[in-house]
Design an enzyme around this catalytic site. Structure first.
Site, PDB file in Angstrom:
ATOM      1  CG  ASN A 101      -1.916  -1.133   1.177  1.00 57.94           C
ATOM      2  OD1 ASN A 101      -2.076  -1.760   0.119  1.00 57.94           O
ATOM      3  ND2 ASN A 101      -2.551  -1.418   2.280  1.00 57.94           N
ATOM      4  CB  VAL A 102       1.004   4.064  -2.121  1.00 60.64           C
ATOM      5  CG1 VAL A 102       1.799   3.097  -3.000  1.00 60.64           C
ATOM      6  CG2 VAL A 102      -0.406   4.242  -2.690  1.00 60.64           C
ATOM      7  CG  HIS A 118       4.021  -1.437  -4.671  1.00 62.47           C
ATOM      8  ND1 HIS A 118       2.884  -2.204  -4.765  1.00 62.47           N
ATOM      9  CD2 HIS A 118       5.034  -2.227  -5.086  1.00 62.47           C
ATOM     10  CE1 HIS A 118       3.202  -3.416  -5.222  1.00 62.47           C
ATOM     11  NE2 HIS A 118       4.502  -3.450  -5.416  1.00 62.47           N
TER      12      HIS A 118
HETATM   13  P1  NAD Z   1      -5.841  -5.987  -4.756  1.00 66.63           P
HETATM   14  O1  NAD Z   1      -6.835  -4.886  -4.919  1.00 66.63           O
HETATM   15  O2  NAD Z   1      -5.348  -6.691  -5.961  1.00 66.63           O
HETATM   16  O3  NAD Z   1      -6.461  -7.069  -3.773  1.00 66.63           O
HETATM   17  C1  NAD Z   1      -7.139  -6.673  -2.616  1.00 66.63           C
HETATM   18  C2  NAD Z   1      -7.474  -7.930  -1.835  1.00 66.63           C
HETATM   19  O4  NAD Z   1      -8.049  -7.521  -0.604  1.00 66.63           O
HETATM   20  C3  NAD Z   1      -8.470  -8.846  -2.528  1.00 66.63           C
HETATM   21  O5  NAD Z   1      -7.960 -10.165  -2.516  1.00 66.63           O
HETATM   22  C4  NAD Z   1      -9.729  -8.725  -1.659  1.00 66.63           C
HETATM   23  O6  NAD Z   1     -10.449  -9.938  -1.575  1.00 66.63           O
HETATM   24  C5  NAD Z   1      -9.121  -8.371  -0.312  1.00 66.63           C
HETATM   25  N1  NAD Z   1     -10.005  -7.641   0.612  1.00 66.63           N
HETATM   26  C6  NAD Z   1     -11.051  -6.819   0.338  1.00 66.63           C
HETATM   27  N2  NAD Z   1     -11.579  -6.340   1.482  1.00 66.63           N
HETATM   28  C7  NAD Z   1     -10.861  -6.873   2.502  1.00 66.63           C
HETATM   29  C8  NAD Z   1     -10.921  -6.755   3.924  1.00 66.63           C
HETATM   30  N3  NAD Z   1     -11.836  -5.996   4.539  1.00 66.63           N
HETATM   31  N4  NAD Z   1     -10.009  -7.458   4.670  1.00 66.63           N
HETATM   32  C9  NAD Z   1      -9.075  -8.245   4.066  1.00 66.63           C
HETATM   33  N5  NAD Z   1      -8.981  -8.382   2.731  1.00 66.63           N
HETATM   34  C10 NAD Z   1      -9.851  -7.707   1.956  1.00 66.63           C
HETATM   35  O7  NAD Z   1      -4.653  -5.378  -3.909  1.00 66.63           O
HETATM   36  P2  NAD Z   1      -3.111  -5.711  -3.815  1.00 66.63           P
HETATM   37  O8  NAD Z   1      -2.910  -7.187  -3.782  1.00 66.63           O
HETATM   38  O9  NAD Z   1      -2.593  -4.861  -2.723  1.00 66.63           O
HETATM   39  O10 NAD Z   1      -2.503  -5.160  -5.193  1.00 66.63           O
HETATM   40  C11 NAD Z   1      -2.904  -3.887  -5.616  1.00 66.63           C
HETATM   41  C12 NAD Z   1      -1.813  -2.928  -6.014  1.00 66.63           C
HETATM   42  O11 NAD Z   1      -2.409  -1.609  -6.097  1.00 66.63           O
HETATM   43  C13 NAD Z   1      -0.723  -2.802  -5.011  1.00 66.63           C
HETATM   44  O12 NAD Z   1       0.446  -2.833  -5.743  1.00 66.63           O
HETATM   45  C14 NAD Z   1      -0.879  -1.428  -4.337  1.00 66.63           C
HETATM   46  O13 NAD Z   1       0.335  -0.695  -4.395  1.00 66.63           O
HETATM   47  C15 NAD Z   1      -1.870  -0.672  -5.178  1.00 66.63           C
HETATM   48  N6  NAD Z   1      -3.000  -0.082  -4.374  1.00 66.63           N
HETATM   49  C16 NAD Z   1      -2.783   0.485  -3.138  1.00 66.63           C
HETATM   50  C17 NAD Z   1      -3.852   0.977  -2.377  1.00 66.63           C
HETATM   51  C18 NAD Z   1      -3.586   1.598  -1.015  1.00 66.63           C
HETATM   52  O14 NAD Z   1      -2.500   2.115  -0.768  1.00 66.63           O
HETATM   53  N7  NAD Z   1      -4.534   1.525  -0.064  1.00 66.63           N
HETATM   54  C19 NAD Z   1      -5.153   0.907  -2.880  1.00 66.63           C
HETATM   55  C20 NAD Z   1      -5.346   0.338  -4.163  1.00 66.63           C
HETATM   56  C21 NAD Z   1      -4.251  -0.159  -4.892  1.00 66.63           C
END
Ligand code: NAD
Ligand code: ZN
Length: 245
Positions: A101-102, A118
């Protein structure tokens, strides 16, 4: 919900623990995940908004999109899952968060140390020379420039870019040495980060997955718990705390 069976007595407060997290751990803070159906990424072309080519073609569009994301993220607060990690870190003093996460919510929750694979959306760096900048000042996506004349861009890893080698090798090192490895809220699809849970498994750690959905990694986990991180992690913490504190 039925009890989660953790062989907690196999471990001690000296056990080394890694928390590997993805967008799902921030879902309960109101930040969209990448792959969820209503995720904001689905509304945009990621290759235009989060790639060096896209930035080169239309830096204003990219900066404005990041400013909008940053604004949303600034309003978000750490949730019960981030806070449970803080509790775990008091119990197991040798522990580390490795996040994709970022959003910086792990820092806000007091989790430490945190390896941000990231990058961090609140920071910037030069598009030309790579010099890191300070915290992003503009809330509207205004352009700012490096001393070399290059345009500043978000300090995050974009599509088609490599992760920082030193961060990645620290992440693999901690993963190989840990006794318990949590993989939380990640779809386990984006490499090389998605390799970490397998690496943990292959080097003998007890691997616990927390995700409401099954992932490509689920079958390889020692324990795969279906549910939201904010509900499941405090439960798992209580099990460990009762068994070993
Ligand atoms: P992803 O979106 O591919 O997967 C998210 C996962 O979280 C899914 O498997 C989903 O089932 C699960 N999920 C949903 N709600 C949940 C909950 N309440 N508790 C536990 N799990 C839950 O995300 P990823 O694998 O992190 O890959 C995404 C890429 O996008 C990363 O490289 C990241 O850098 C970036 N990203 C970051 C953010 C952030 O910083 N918050 C947000 C979106 C994307
Ligand atoms: Zn520069």
């Amino acid at each position: 919900m039925k009890d989660i069976n953790i062989p907690a007595s196999r471990f001690s407060t000296n056990s080394r623990v890694v928390f590997f997290t993805g967008a799902g751990i921030s879902a309960e803070s109101g930040i969209s995940t990448f792959r969820d159906i209503d995720g904001y990424w689905s509304k945009y072309d990621p290759t235009k908004l989060a790639s060096p080519q896209g930035f080169d073609e239309d830096p204003d569009l990219v900066l404005q999109w990041y400013a909008a994301r940053r604004k949303k993220i600034k309003k978000a607060r750490p949730n019960k899952a981030h806070l449970a990690i803080s509790d775990f870190q008091k119990l197991f003093t040798d522990s580390m968060v490795i996040t994709q996460n970022v959003d910086g919510l792990h820092w806000q929750a007091g989790n430490a140390p945190v390896l941000e694979l990231h990058g961090n959306i609140h920071r910037e760096k030069c598009f030309t020379c790579g010099r890191p900048g300070s915290e992003v000042a503009s809330t509207k996506g205004a352009k700012s420039y490096c001393t070399c004349g290059g345009l500043m861009r978000p300090n995050v890893v974009w599509f088609g870019e490599s992760l920082a080698m030193s961060t990645l090798s620290d992440a693999f090192e901690a993963t190989r040495q840990c006794d318990i490895f949590f993989t939380i809220g990640t779809s386990a699809l984006i490499y090389p980060a998605a390799q970490l849970p397998y690496e943990a498994r292959n080097t003998g750690a007890f691997v616990i997955e927390v995700n409401p959905e099954e992932t490509p990694f689920s079958e390889a986990a020692d324990l795969s718990v279906r549910g939201k991180a904010g509900e499941i992690l405090p439960k798992i913490f209580r099990e460990f705390n009762a068994a070993i504190s």
